[in-house]
Design a protein around this motif. Structure first.
Motif, PDB file in Angstrom:
ATOM      1  N   ILE A 204       0.825  -1.219   0.000  1.00 27.78           N
ATOM      2  CA  ILE A 204       0.000   0.000   0.000  1.00 27.78           C
ATOM      3  C   ILE A 204       0.850   1.256   0.000  1.00 27.78           C
ATOM      4  O   ILE A 204       0.332   2.354  -0.124  1.00 27.78           O
ATOM      5  CB  ILE A 204      -0.982   0.035   1.194  1.00 27.78           C
TER       6      ILE A 204
ATOM      7  N   ARG B  79       5.403  -0.820   2.851  1.00 25.41           N
ATOM      8  CA  ARG B  79       4.268  -1.048   3.761  1.00 25.41           C
ATOM      9  C   ARG B  79       3.364  -2.096   3.123  1.00 25.41           C
ATOM     10  O   ARG B  79       2.827  -1.869   2.030  1.00 25.41           O
ATOM     11  CB  ARG B  79       3.501   0.265   3.980  1.00 25.41           C
TER      12      ARG B  79
ATOM     13  N   LEU C 195       0.288  -5.214   3.658  1.00 23.67           N
ATOM     14  CA  LEU C 195      -0.766  -5.826   4.464  1.00 23.67           C
ATOM     15  C   LEU C 195      -0.834  -7.320   4.155  1.00 23.67           C
ATOM     16  O   LEU C 195      -0.786  -7.728   2.997  1.00 23.67           O
ATOM     17  CB  LEU C 195      -2.118  -5.168   4.181  1.00 23.67           C
TER      18      LEU C 195
ATOM     19  N   ILE D  99      -6.905  -7.856   4.424  1.00 21.66           N
ATOM     20  CA  ILE D  99      -6.777  -6.976   3.256  1.00 21.66           C
ATOM     21  C   ILE D  99      -8.168  -6.522   2.803  1.00 21.66           C
ATOM     22  O   ILE D  99      -8.374  -5.348   2.455  1.00 21.66           O
ATOM     23  CB  ILE D  99      -6.013  -7.698   2.125  1.00 21.66           C
TER      24      ILE D  99
ATOM     25  N   TYR E  56      -9.276  -3.652   4.949  1.00 21.38           N
ATOM     26  CA  TYR E  56      -8.626  -2.387   4.555  1.00 21.38           C
ATOM     27  C   TYR E  56      -9.306  -1.794   3.324  1.00 21.38           C
ATOM     28  O   TYR E  56      -9.670  -0.612   3.303  1.00 21.38           O
ATOM     29  CB  TYR E  56      -7.147  -2.633   4.275  1.00 21.38           C
TER      30      TYR E  56
END
Lengths: 217, 217
Positions: B60, B64, B66, B72, B75
């Motif tokens: 992302i 960084r 996830l 996911i 998010y």
């Protein structure tokens, strides 16, 4: 705020997680004791509350029940500092809530349950398999905690509460926590949080296989 | 909106779930193909991205990432209709996200993987054990869906996407979905949602045990 009713078994760390968050939130609730080894989860009434017959269950209104310990934490932590508001951190919290149930609990809580209730002897191959898996899980956790105090972001959250549940009694599953110093620091950090309670019993002697009526027999 | 990079394997329904939501959100992303049977998840570089060496991973931002398919989804669905805003429904969504990984995936996706890659023959006792567990899981799911179109509340959500991932190919794990009419209706309902894509490959022949380098060998 609705009246809360917690269907609760004292030796389950899944239940303890919810008791811990309720204490830290200062929320009052009615505790409904459930003896999972005396058929309490096998009744038709319990099936209506939770067809999966697990504990804990949180009653939040007449005929409205929430299932799955970590999902109950999400409900209770909503709009509190125990659940971050940023999307990235929420995702990371959920990631730990899932990993705790798929990997941490089977290796730690699952083994603790089987050893304490005599369903597995420590020298059974399945116990060794679980312990090997547990060493990998606890190693990942220790690596993750090597450079931080909490699992997600910078604040104590329900990710910590969820993973703490079974890890803080991993010694009861035969693990020597001395091997993982970052986990030990983190366990102390959790125990220092405001409102912390230590409130988890071992499984009682009458929980041995075949001694009662449960979904485990 | 950040640029998204999806580390993606075509035969994994965990990856497909994320591709499905991205399509339904109309989000563009860079797809980074990962061949889990050719050592792609065993490199030091992949370990830095994801020490657990699983797929999918969502990048992302620079450095960084996830992890965990259902996290996911949380998010990506943040502040969209795919994740309800009410605390009770959010808890119920998370409950399904966890159950999918602890129970639905092992019984359906885990069996599909082992059968398609030849790691288990259909008559092996472990295949039978998984299939029995799967009948119970699919039965619970069918009961839950008997009087509703979607898993949580009244709207299609990431709970549906998560559970759909492996259940819609349960026939590839040897299940006869004819047995569960409510599941069949629900599968059709999901496939009718705007932006739906059907985009999941079977495991390729070169995925047989020992044929490549993977965390599964």
């Amino acid at each position: 705020m609705p009246d809360l009713r917690l269907y609760d078994y004292t030796a389950s760390a899944n239940c303890y997680k919810v008791r811990l968050l309720l204490a830290q939130l200062g929320r009052s609730y009615e505790r409904i004791p459930v003896d999972i080894f005396d058929g309490d989860t096998l009744t038709d009434e319990y099936r209506r509350i939770n067809p999966f017959r697990s504990t804990p269950v949180l009653g939040i209104a007449d005929d409205r029940y929430l299932l799955e310990s970590n999902a109950i934490l999400v409900y209770l932590a909503d709009s509190t500092p125990f659940l971050p508001s940023a999307a990235v951190e929420r995702s990371e919290v959920v990631r730990w809530l899932i990993y705790e149930q798929t990997d941490v609990m089977p290796a730690t809580g699952g083994l603790r349950f089987r050893l304490q209730t005599g369903r597995l002897s420590p020298d059974h191959p399945d116990a060794a398999r679980r312990k090997n898996a547990g060493h990998e899980v606890l190693g990942f956790l220790d690596d993750h905690l090597a450079d931080r105090d909490v699992l997600v972001g910078t604040g104590y959250s329900i990710a910590d509460i969820a993973v703490y549940g079974y890890v803080h009694v991993a010694d009861e599953a035969g693990y020597e926590l001395d091997r993982w110093p970052a986990i030990q620091s983190w366990l102390r950090h959790v125990a220092e949080q405001p409102g912390y309670i230590h409130d988890l019993q071992p499984y009682p002697p009458n929980a041995r296989a075949g001694a009662g009526r449960s979904i485990y027999d």
